[in-house]
Design a protein around this motif. Structure first.
Motif, PDB file in Angstrom:
ATOM      1  N   LYS A  35      88.678 162.796  24.070  1.00  0.00           N
ATOM      2  CA  LYS A  35      88.799 161.351  24.214  1.00  0.00           C
ATOM      3  C   LYS A  35      89.864 161.082  25.269  1.00  0.00           C
ATOM      4  O   LYS A  35      90.981 161.601  25.195  1.00  0.00           O
ATOM      5  CB  LYS A  35      89.195 160.697  22.881  1.00  0.00           C
ATOM      6  N   ASN A  82      86.340 155.005  22.023  1.00  0.00           N
ATOM      7  CA  ASN A  82      84.985 154.470  22.169  1.00  0.00           C
ATOM      8  C   ASN A  82      83.968 155.588  22.040  1.00  0.00           C
ATOM      9  O   ASN A  82      84.261 156.756  22.304  1.00  0.00           O
ATOM     10  CB  ASN A  82      84.815 153.783  23.523  1.00  0.00           C
ATOM     11  N   GLN A  83      82.759 155.205  21.661  1.00  0.00           N
ATOM     12  CA  GLN A  83      81.684 156.170  21.491  1.00  0.00           C
ATOM     13  C   GLN A  83      81.365 156.853  22.810  1.00  0.00           C
ATOM     14  O   GLN A  83      81.209 156.188  23.832  1.00  0.00           O
ATOM     15  CB  GLN A  83      80.431 155.467  20.954  1.00  0.00           C
ATOM     16  N   ASN A  85      78.912 159.870  24.997  1.00  0.00           N
ATOM     17  CA  ASN A  85      77.490 160.151  25.139  1.00  0.00           C
ATOM     18  C   ASN A  85      77.115 161.384  24.334  1.00  0.00           C
ATOM     19  O   ASN A  85      77.882 162.342  24.259  1.00  0.00           O
ATOM     20  CB  ASN A  85      77.132 160.369  26.608  1.00  0.00           C
ATOM     21  N   PHE A  86      75.918 161.361  23.761  1.00  0.00           N
ATOM     22  CA  PHE A  86      75.414 162.533  23.052  1.00  0.00           C
ATOM     23  C   PHE A  86      74.774 163.474  24.051  1.00  0.00           C
ATOM     24  O   PHE A  86      74.202 163.050  25.055  1.00  0.00           O
ATOM     25  CB  PHE A  86      74.382 162.125  21.993  1.00  0.00           C
ATOM     26  N   THR A  88      72.331 167.041  24.080  1.00  0.00           N
ATOM     27  CA  THR A  88      71.548 168.027  23.337  1.00  0.00           C
ATOM     28  C   THR A  88      71.957 169.422  23.768  1.00  0.00           C
ATOM     29  O   THR A  88      72.013 169.721  24.958  1.00  0.00           O
ATOM     30  CB  THR A  88      70.044 167.814  23.592  1.00  0.00           C
ATOM     31  N   ALA A  96      77.247 165.820  16.052  1.00  0.00           N
ATOM     32  CA  ALA A  96      77.934 164.728  16.736  1.00  0.00           C
ATOM     33  C   ALA A  96      78.156 163.603  15.741  1.00  0.00           C
ATOM     34  O   ALA A  96      77.421 163.462  14.766  1.00  0.00           O
ATOM     35  CB  ALA A  96      77.108 164.234  17.918  1.00  0.00           C
ATOM     36  N   ILE A  97      79.182 162.813  15.990  1.00  0.00           N
ATOM     37  CA  ILE A  97      79.496 161.672  15.144  1.00  0.00           C
ATOM     38  C   ILE A  97      79.175 160.408  15.917  1.00  0.00           C
ATOM     39  O   ILE A  97      79.632 160.233  17.051  1.00  0.00           O
ATOM     40  CB  ILE A  97      80.985 161.666  14.738  1.00  0.00           C
ATOM     41  N   GLN A  98      78.389 159.542  15.301  1.00  0.00           N
ATOM     42  CA  GLN A  98      78.135 158.238  15.900  1.00  0.00           C
ATOM     43  C   GLN A  98      79.011 157.238  15.173  1.00  0.00           C
ATOM     44  O   GLN A  98      78.974 157.126  13.957  1.00  0.00           O
ATOM     45  CB  GLN A  98      76.666 157.841  15.781  1.00  0.00           C
ATOM     46  N   GLY A  99      79.826 156.506  15.919  1.00  0.00           N
ATOM     47  CA  GLY A  99      80.761 155.566  15.307  1.00  0.00           C
ATOM     48  C   GLY A  99      82.113 156.220  15.108  1.00  0.00           C
ATOM     49  O   GLY A  99      82.443 157.232  15.715  1.00  0.00           O
ATOM     50  N   SER A 100      82.908 155.606  14.232  1.00  0.00           N
ATOM     51  CA  SER A 100      84.252 156.142  14.009  1.00  0.00           C
ATOM     52  C   SER A 100      84.196 157.268  12.984  1.00  0.00           C
ATOM     53  O   SER A 100      83.275 157.358  12.190  1.00  0.00           O
ATOM     54  CB  SER A 100      85.180 155.031  13.528  1.00  0.00           C
ATOM     55  N   ARG A 115      86.831 165.666  16.579  1.00  0.00           N
ATOM     56  CA  ARG A 115      85.543 165.051  16.905  1.00  0.00           C
ATOM     57  C   ARG A 115      84.648 166.049  17.627  1.00  0.00           C
ATOM     58  O   ARG A 115      83.501 165.757  17.929  1.00  0.00           O
ATOM     59  CB  ARG A 115      85.750 163.795  17.752  1.00  0.00           C
TER      60      ARG A 115
END
Length: 152
Positions: A35, A82-83, A85-86, A88, A96-100, A115
């Motif tokens: 981050k 902030n979120q 990018n994912f 693959t 992966a974590i989406q959100g907090s 994270r």
């Protein structure tokens, strides 16, 4: 004269730290779970040359004070949560974590949070972080996907 030099030096020092943070962001741009950081600046002190005045009845309005800034400093270095990018990877144990939120890892005595979702299986088929060997913590969902209450 000396005051203006000190003001300039404090600005250069603060901006040097800002460049260090930017360099760290660039160096870690492809690090899993990284981050980025950002620097905020604060004014150190001000010297009042002339005080404010209040409005005079029937005359002019009040005036603002005249102040000279005496330099700047780094107020904080904040992490941008902030979120991202994912991506693959093709590896079924990478998550992966989406959100907090964070993944919780433990060695049995202490907990750490990350994270970075790069995981693998150890010899006992526990989900672990390959870089540290710490086990991923959590609760197992039942066959219908419901998470039970209880300890981690």
């Amino acid at each position: 004269m000396l005051r203006s030099l000190y003001t300039g030096v404090s600005g250069m020092t603060a901006n040097t730290l800002s460049l260090d943070v930017i360099g760290n962001n660039i160096a870690n741009s492809n690090t899993v779970g990284f981050k980025s950081g950002r620097v905020t600046f604060n004014e150190m002190l001000t010297q009042t040359i002339r005080s404010a005045s209040r409005p005079v009845s029937g005359g002019l309005g009040g005036t603002n004070p005249q102040q000279i800034g005496l330099g700047t400093r780094v107020g904080s270095i904040d992490t941008n949560f902030n979120q991202g990018n994912f991506q693959t990877t093709g590896k079924k144990t990478d998550l992966a974590i989406q959100g907090s939120g964070f993944f919780m890892l433990s060695d049995g005595n202490s907990r750490t949070y990350t994270r970075a979702g790069v995981f693998g299986l150890d010899s006992a088929n526990f989900l672990v972080s390959p870089s540290t060997g710490l086990k991923v913590q959590g609760v197992m969902a039942d066959a219908s996907g419901v998470l039970p209450d209880g300890p981690i």
